[in-house]
Design a protein around this motif. Structure first.
Motif, mmCIF file in Angstrom:
data_model
loop_
_atom_site.group_PDB
_atom_site.id
_atom_site.type_symbol
_atom_site.label_atom_id
_atom_site.label_comp_id
_atom_site.label_asym_id
_atom_site.label_seq_id
_atom_site.Cartn_x
_atom_site.Cartn_y
_atom_site.Cartn_z
ATOM 1 N N LYS A 58 63.879 132.104 82.509
ATOM 2 C CA LYS A 58 62.460 132.124 82.825
ATOM 3 C C LYS A 58 62.361 132.456 84.304
ATOM 4 N N HIS A 59 61.155 132.509 84.837
ATOM 5 C CA HIS A 59 60.974 132.831 86.255
ATOM 6 C C HIS A 59 60.125 131.768 86.940
ATOM 7 N N ARG A 60 60.250 131.706 88.240
ATOM 8 C CA ARG A 60 59.428 130.782 89.017
ATOM 9 C C ARG A 60 58.012 131.319 89.189
ATOM 10 N N GLU A 61 57.882 132.619 89.505
ATOM 11 C CA GLU A 61 56.570 133.195 89.810
ATOM 12 C C GLU A 61 56.274 134.504 89.088
ATOM 13 N N ASN A 62 57.279 135.197 88.613
ATOM 14 C CA ASN A 62 57.076 136.554 88.109
ATOM 15 C C ASN A 62 56.892 136.626 86.600
ATOM 16 N N GLU A 63 55.949 137.484 86.187
ATOM 17 C CA GLU A 63 55.839 137.840 84.780
ATOM 18 C C GLU A 63 56.666 139.100 84.577
ATOM 19 N N GLU A 64 57.073 139.350 83.337
ATOM 20 C CA GLU A 64 57.854 140.541 83.016
ATOM 21 C C GLU A 64 57.164 141.322 81.909
ATOM 22 N N GLY A 93 55.034 135.562 80.437
ATOM 23 C CA GLY A 93 54.640 134.832 81.638
ATOM 24 C C GLY A 93 55.833 134.141 82.271
ATOM 25 N N PRO A 94 55.698 133.733 83.528
ATOM 26 C CA PRO A 94 56.827 133.145 84.245
ATOM 27 C C PRO A 94 57.519 132.004 83.500
ATOM 28 N N GLU A 95 56.787 131.111 82.899
ATOM 29 C CA GLU A 95 57.364 129.935 82.254
ATOM 30 C C GLU A 95 57.916 130.214 80.857
ATOM 31 N N GLY A 96 57.672 131.411 80.322
ATOM 32 C CA GLY A 96 58.179 131.741 78.993
ATOM 33 C C GLY A 96 59.703 131.787 78.988
ATOM 34 N N VAL A 97 60.324 131.001 78.132
ATOM 35 C CA VAL A 97 61.789 130.977 78.013
ATOM 36 C C VAL A 97 62.172 132.092 77.048
ATOM 37 N N ARG A 98 62.960 133.063 77.531
ATOM 38 C CA ARG A 98 63.184 134.305 76.789
ATOM 39 C C ARG A 98 64.637 134.705 76.686
ATOM 40 N N THR A 99 64.914 135.506 75.671
ATOM 41 C CA THR A 99 66.187 136.188 75.485
ATOM 42 C C THR A 99 65.953 137.285 74.463
ATOM 43 N N ILE A 113 59.688 145.622 83.858
ATOM 44 C CA ILE A 113 58.933 145.610 85.110
ATOM 45 C C ILE A 113 58.593 144.160 85.406
ATOM 46 N N GLN A 114 58.938 143.716 86.604
ATOM 47 C CA GLN A 114 58.734 142.323 86.999
ATOM 48 C C GLN A 114 57.825 142.299 88.223
ATOM 49 N N VAL A 115 56.790 141.456 88.163
ATOM 50 C CA VAL A 115 55.838 141.371 89.269
ATOM 51 C C VAL A 115 55.267 139.954 89.324
ATOM 52 N N GLN A 116 54.835 139.531 90.486
ATOM 53 C CA GLN A 116 54.285 138.188 90.636
ATOM 54 C C GLN A 116 53.054 138.032 89.744
ATOM 55 N N ALA A 117 53.052 137.012 88.915
ATOM 56 C CA ALA A 117 51.922 136.744 88.018
ATOM 57 C C ALA A 117 50.658 136.501 88.839
ATOM 58 N N GLY A 118 49.539 137.056 88.382
ATOM 59 C CA GLY A 118 48.253 136.852 89.035
ATOM 60 C C GLY A 118 48.037 137.649 90.299
ATOM 61 N N SER A 119 48.968 138.558 90.633
ATOM 62 C CA SER A 119 48.856 139.288 91.899
ATOM 63 C C SER A 119 48.046 140.583 91.793
ATOM 64 N N LEU A 120 47.761 141.044 90.591
ATOM 65 C CA LEU A 120 47.046 142.317 90.442
ATOM 66 C C LEU A 120 45.577 142.135 90.799
ATOM 67 N N GLN A 121 45.157 142.733 91.890
ATOM 68 C CA GLN A 121 43.775 142.638 92.359
ATOM 69 C C GLN A 121 42.978 143.903 92.047
ATOM 70 N N GLN A 122 43.656 144.997 91.789
ATOM 71 C CA GLN A 122 43.000 146.257 91.468
ATOM 72 C C GLN A 122 43.893 147.040 90.529
#
Length: 139
Positions: A58-64, A93-99, A113-122
């Motif tokens: 899982k991730h601390r902040e990033n969604e994939e 989402g970041p907390e999703g435990v995946r494989t 593609i990995q990016v900080q969750a909630g960061s898309l402003q436009q």
């Protein structure tokens, strides 16, 4: 090759990722450093027939975002298992435990593609600007 507003790398064909990848995980080619990405991480991936990602993560902040472009397999998020194939897109989402695993009869190819969750402003409709400039190409 790079310019003020762009960078280009030849990552090679997806079918050669297992043999050509110099990244720490076989079959995975991370592009962040190679392209100088500043707002996301992107990886090109080849998982061979019968292959599996041998750990949950899982991730601390990033969604994939996983974009499957060839082959077929199974994805698991929070214990739910579902099929993936060419054309499948999966957001986790970041907390999703995946494989994931390749249970198909040929290699599984995908882009992550990995990016900080909630960061898309436009996005395209609010950030894109159409220029009043004719398109030209040199021969």
């Amino acid at each position: 090759m790079s310019g003020t507003n762009f960078s280009v790398v030849e990552a090679g064909s997806f079918s050669s990722l297992l043999s050509m990848s110099k990244d720490p995980i076989p079959g995975k080619n991370f592009l962040k450093e190679k392209l100088g990405l500043t707002g996301m991480e992107v990886s090109l991936n080849q998982l061979p027939e019968g292959g599996t990602v041998p750990f949950y993560h899982k991730h601390r902040e990033n969604e994939e975002l996983y974009l499957f472009i060839g082959g077929r397999g199974q994805f698991q998020v929070d214990g739910q298992i579902f099929e993936v194939r060419e054309g499948t897109a999966v957001r986790v989402g970041p907390e999703g435990v995946r494989t994931l695993r390749n249970n198909g009869n040929k290699d599984l190819y995908f882009i992550v593609i990995q990016v900080q969750a909630g960061s898309l402003q436009q996005w395209v409709e609010t950030d894109g600007v159409i220029l009043e400039k004719p398109v030209t190409w040199s021969e």
